[in-house]
Design a protein around this motif. Structure first.
Motif, PDB file in Angstrom:
ATOM      1  N   ILE A  42      62.999  25.688  55.448  1.00 50.20           N
ATOM      2  CA  ILE A  42      62.933  27.032  55.263  1.00 50.20           C
ATOM      3  C   ILE A  42      64.285  27.962  55.519  1.00 50.20           C
ATOM      4  CG2 ILE A  42      62.044  29.280  55.513  1.00 50.20           C
ATOM      5  CD1 ILE A  42      59.163  27.871  55.446  1.00 50.20           C
ATOM      6  N   GLU A  43      64.682  27.606  56.857  1.00 51.04           N
ATOM      7  CA  GLU A  43      65.851  28.120  57.374  1.00 51.04           C
ATOM      8  C   GLU A  43      67.343  27.415  56.399  1.00 51.04           C
ATOM      9  OE1 GLU A  43      68.846  28.051  61.207  1.00 51.04           O
ATOM     10  OE2 GLU A  43      66.888  27.006  61.451  1.00 51.04           O
ATOM     11  N   PHE A  44      67.175  26.168  56.034  1.00 46.76           N
ATOM     12  CA  PHE A  44      68.056  25.713  55.420  1.00 46.76           C
ATOM     13  C   PHE A  44      68.282  26.055  53.941  1.00 46.76           C
ATOM     14  CE2 PHE A  44      68.969  21.303  57.796  1.00 46.76           C
ATOM     15  CZ  PHE A  44      69.344  22.134  59.304  1.00 46.76           C
ATOM     16  N   VAL A  45      66.905  26.238  53.506  1.00 50.94           N
ATOM     17  CA  VAL A  45      66.952  26.865  51.892  1.00 50.94           C
ATOM     18  C   VAL A  45      67.624  28.152  52.010  1.00 50.94           C
ATOM     19  CG1 VAL A  45      65.382  27.813  50.252  1.00 50.94           C
ATOM     20  CG2 VAL A  45      64.901  25.484  51.363  1.00 50.94           C
ATOM     21  N   ALA A  46      67.244  29.032  52.941  1.00 53.70           N
ATOM     22  CA  ALA A  46      67.977  30.424  53.084  1.00 53.70           C
ATOM     23  C   ALA A  46      69.400  30.219  53.106  1.00 53.70           C
ATOM     24  CB  ALA A  46      67.345  31.229  54.427  1.00 53.70           C
ATOM     25  N   LEU A  47      70.044  29.440  53.904  1.00 56.39           N
ATOM     26  CA  LEU A  47      71.461  29.277  54.081  1.00 56.39           C
ATOM     27  C   LEU A  47      71.898  28.767  52.810  1.00 56.39           C
ATOM     28  CD1 LEU A  47      71.752  27.231  57.493  1.00 56.39           C
ATOM     29  CD2 LEU A  47      72.636  29.273  56.876  1.00 56.39           C
ATOM     30  N   HIS A  48      71.128  27.916  52.203  1.00 61.66           N
ATOM     31  CA  HIS A  48      71.854  27.477  50.782  1.00 61.66           C
ATOM     32  C   HIS A  48      71.797  28.575  49.920  1.00 61.66           C
ATOM     33  CE1 HIS A  48      72.242  23.077  51.083  1.00 61.66           C
ATOM     34  NE2 HIS A  48      71.137  22.918  51.408  1.00 61.66           N
ATOM     35  N   ALA A  49      70.722  29.458  49.846  1.00 55.93           N
ATOM     36  CA  ALA A  49      70.673  30.584  48.907  1.00 55.93           C
ATOM     37  C   ALA A  49      71.675  31.590  49.062  1.00 55.93           C
ATOM     38  CB  ALA A  49      69.373  31.267  48.974  1.00 55.93           C
ATOM     39  N   ILE A  50      72.065  31.755  50.602  1.00 55.92           N
ATOM     40  CA  ILE A  50      73.041  32.867  50.880  1.00 55.92           C
ATOM     41  C   ILE A  50      74.479  32.231  50.323  1.00 55.92           C
ATOM     42  CG2 ILE A  50      74.364  33.947  52.660  1.00 55.92           C
ATOM     43  CD1 ILE A  50      71.493  33.641  54.308  1.00 55.92           C
ATOM     44  N   SER A  51      74.708  30.885  50.748  1.00 53.50           N
ATOM     45  CA  SER A  51      76.092  30.374  50.070  1.00 53.50           C
ATOM     46  C   SER A  51      75.965  30.527  48.323  1.00 53.50           C
ATOM     47  CB  SER A  51      76.061  28.934  50.689  1.00 53.50           C
ATOM     48  OG  SER A  51      75.093  28.018  49.881  1.00 53.50           O
ATOM     49  N   CYS A  52      74.965  30.246  47.808  1.00 56.98           N
ATOM     50  CA  CYS A  52      75.044  30.366  46.272  1.00 56.98           C
ATOM     51  C   CYS A  52      75.185  31.752  45.864  1.00 56.98           C
ATOM     52  CB  CYS A  52      73.964  29.700  45.717  1.00 56.98           C
ATOM     53  SG  CYS A  52      73.859  27.795  46.026  1.00 56.98           S
TER      54      CYS A  52
END
Length: 470
Positions: free
Chosen positions: A310-320
Motif C-alpha cells: 500500500i505504501e508503494f502504491v501511494a508512492l507510485h500514485a504520487i509520482s504519476c
C-alpha cells in the motif's frame, strides 16, 4: 561472607554475559532483517541500553514471525497479470500507474464493478445488515473492532439468523482491537454456534508473540458477489444520529462485481491463517459477473508480504500525478519517502491537499504529526484541519480520475506492521464524488505551527521519535 561475595560476583558476571549475548543477538537480527535504518538503530540501542528488557521487547514487538508469502488459496482462479490489463484502461492517462500496481501486487485490475459511498454507520450499517439478511450461501466478516453494544447487537442477531438458515458464516475479529481481555462479540457468537475466531490472540503471553502485528482490515463479503470495505469498524460511536459521547465519522463502501473475488480471497486467506480451514467452494467463489463500469483491484499489505504494497502504491500514485493529489487520513505520520514525495509534487506545481482531523483520538499522533507537516506546508502542500466529529476516513485521489480507499492510515503502523486492505479504482466520476464529499475547512499555516511555544515544540519532536512504534 567471602562465599556471598563470590556468589554475587558470579551472578553479576553471568548477567553481564547474558546481556551481551542477548543484545548481540538482537543486533545481528536487526542488521539482517530490518530494512528501515531508523528502526534498526532504535532496536539496537534499546537492546544495549536496557538489559534484558530491551531483548524481551524486541522479541515481542520487533520480530516479524508471520510469513504467508504466496499462500493465496485460489490464485489459479484469478487471471494472470499481463499487458492486456493495462490496455483495458489505455484511455486513462494514469495507465503507467495501472501497470506498476499490477507488477507490485500480482493481481489484475478487473472491469465491470459498481461502488457506492456510505457515510458512517448511519448509512453503512443498515445496508450491511440488509445484505446479511439477503445472503443465501456465504458471509465472511472481518473487523478490527466489533463491539457488543447497540451497534454490534443487530449484527450479532443477523449473523445468527443467517447461520440458522444454513448460510456458511465466518467472523474474524482482531485479537487486540476487538478486546484482548474480553470480547463480548466473540463470546456471544461462539455461544450461538457461529464460527468466529480472534486473529493472533492468546491469553497466555508465551503463546502471543505477535502483539505488534494486528489485522486492521474491515471487510464484509456476501455470497462472493457483494462486499463492503473501508475504514468503518462496528461500534456505537460510529452512529452520529445516536449522539454518542465521542462520535466518529467514517466512510465505507459497497462494492459489487468481479473484484469481490479478490476481497473474498483476502478474507479466506486470513481465515485459513487463523483457523486452518480452507474456504474454496462455490459458496464463496461463484463465477464473477460484470455489473458496472468501474475498474478496480485489491491492494493488500502486511508483515507477511515482501514489500509494503500500500505504501508503494501511494508512492507510485504520487509520482504519476500531473494535476492534483488529495489525501484524507485520520493519522498522518508516514515514513520520510512519502512526505518527501508529497513535498516534491507540490514543488513541481501539483495541487496537493492533505485533510486531517483537527483532533484525533490519539493525542501523541497529533503531537508527532506537527513536525513533518511544517516542511510540507513550506513546500506548497495545503493542509486542512477538519472540525469535530473525529473523521476516521482513509481516502486518496489522483488527478480526479484514480482513487484508493480502504483501511490503511498514513502512518508507519498501517503501512508496515498492520494487515491492511485497500482497493484502487480507475473511475473519474467516483474520484470526483470523493472530492465533493471531503470539503476542506480550516487551512494550517506555517505561522500557526511556528506559534507553538518551545515546550510544545519539544513535546512534538519527542513524540515524533516514537514513529516506528506508533
Amino acid at each position: 561472607m567471602i562465599l556471598d561475595e563470590g556468589l554475587a560476583a558470579f551472578v553479576g558476571a553471568a548477567a553481564a554475559v547474558a546481556h551481551v549475548a542477548i543484545a548481540g543477538s538482537v543486533t545481528v537480527h536487526a542488521l539482517l532483517y530490518k530494512r528501515n535504518v531508523g528502526a534498526a538503530v532504535s532496536w539496537i540501542g534499546i537492546a544495549w541500553l536496557s538489559p534484558f528488557l530491551g531483548g524481551l521487547l524486541y522479541a515481542i514487538m520487533g520480530v516479524n514471525r508471520v510469513k504467508r508469502r504466496a499462500q493465496r488459496l485460489r490464485r489459479d482462479r484469478l487471471p494472470p497479470v499481463s499487458s492486456s490489463s493495462a490496455a483495458a484502461i489505455a484511455v486513462d492517462p494514469l495507465s503507467p500507474l495501472e501497470y506498476a500496481v499490477g507488477r507490485l501486487t500480482g493481481l489484475p485490475s478487473v472491469p465491470g464493478n459498481t461502488i457506492e459511498m456510505l457515510r458512517s454507520g448511519d448509512q453503512a450499517y443498515p445496508r450491511m445488515l440488509a445484505e446479511i439478511d439477503l445472503a443465501q450461501r456465504s458471509i465472511g466478516l472481518c473487523s478490527y473492532i466489533f463491539r457488543a453494544d447497540e451497534a454490534g447487537e443487530p449484527f450479532h442477531q443477523a449473523l445468527i439468523r443467517a447461520q440458522q438458515r444454513g448460510v456458511e458464516v465466518r467472523v474474524l475479529i482482531d485479537g487486540v482491537g476487538g478486546g484482548y481481555f474480553w470480547s463480548g462479540t466473540y463470546q456471544h457468537l461462539k455461544k450461538a454456534g457461529v464460527p468466529v475466531a480472534r486473529f493472533l490472540h492468546s491469553y497466555f503471553p508465551w503463546r502471543m508473540p505477535f502483539v505488534n502485528l494486528r489485522n486492521h482490515r474491515k471487510v464484509l463479503v456476501i455470497d462472493g458477489k457483494v462486499a463492503f470495505t473501508g475504514g468503518l469498524n462496528i461500534g456505537a460511536e460510529n452512529i452520529e444520529a445516536a449522539k454518542p459521547a465521542h462520535p466518529v465519522r467514517d466512510t465505507h463502501f459497497r462494492i459489487e462485481g468481479p473484484v469481490v473475488e479478490q476481497l473474498t480471497d483476502t478474507f479466506a486467506d486470513d481465515w485459513l491463517f487463523t483457523t486452518g480451514e480452507q474456504l474454496v467452494s462455490q459458496a464463496w467463489f461463484p463465477k464473477p459477473a460484470a455489473v458496472g463500469d468501474v475498474t478496480a483491484r485489491v491492494v493488500n499489505s502486511g508483515p507477511d508480504e515482501d514489500m509494503e504494497q500500500i505504501e508503494f502504491v501511494a508512492l507510485h500514485a504520487i509520482s504519476c500525478a500531473r494535476r492534483s493529489i488529495r489525501v484524507v487520513t485520520p493519522y498522518f505520520l508516514p515514513a520520510e519517502p512519502l512526505t518527501m514525495a508529497l513535498g516534491l509534487a507540490a514543488m513541481r506545481g501539483i495541487e496537493v491537499d492533505i485533510l486531517l482531523p483537527e483532533h484525533s483520538n490519539h493525542a501523541i499522533l497529533d503531537w508527532a504529526r506537527r513536525v513533518p507537516l511544517r516542511p510540507l506546508v513550506e513546500a506548497g502542500c495545503r493542509v486542512w484541519l477538519l472540525p469535530a466529529p473525529f473523521d476516521h476516513s482513509k481516502l486518496m485521489t489522483i488527478d480526479e480520475s484514480w482513487s484508493m480507499i480502504g483501511s490503511a492510515n498514513w502512518d508507519t503502523r498501517s503501512f508496515r506492521l498492520n494487515f491492511e486492505l485497500n482497493v484502487e479504482l480507475h473511475d473519474a466520476d467516483f474520484a470526483r464524488r470523493i472530492i465533493e464529499a471531503t470539503t476542506p475547512k480550516r487551512q494550517l499555516t506555517v505561522a500557526e505551527i511556528d506559534a507553538d511555544p518551545l515546550p510544545i515544540r519539544l513535546r512534538n519532536s519527542a513524540a515524533r521519535l516514537l514513529q516506528p512504534y506508533l
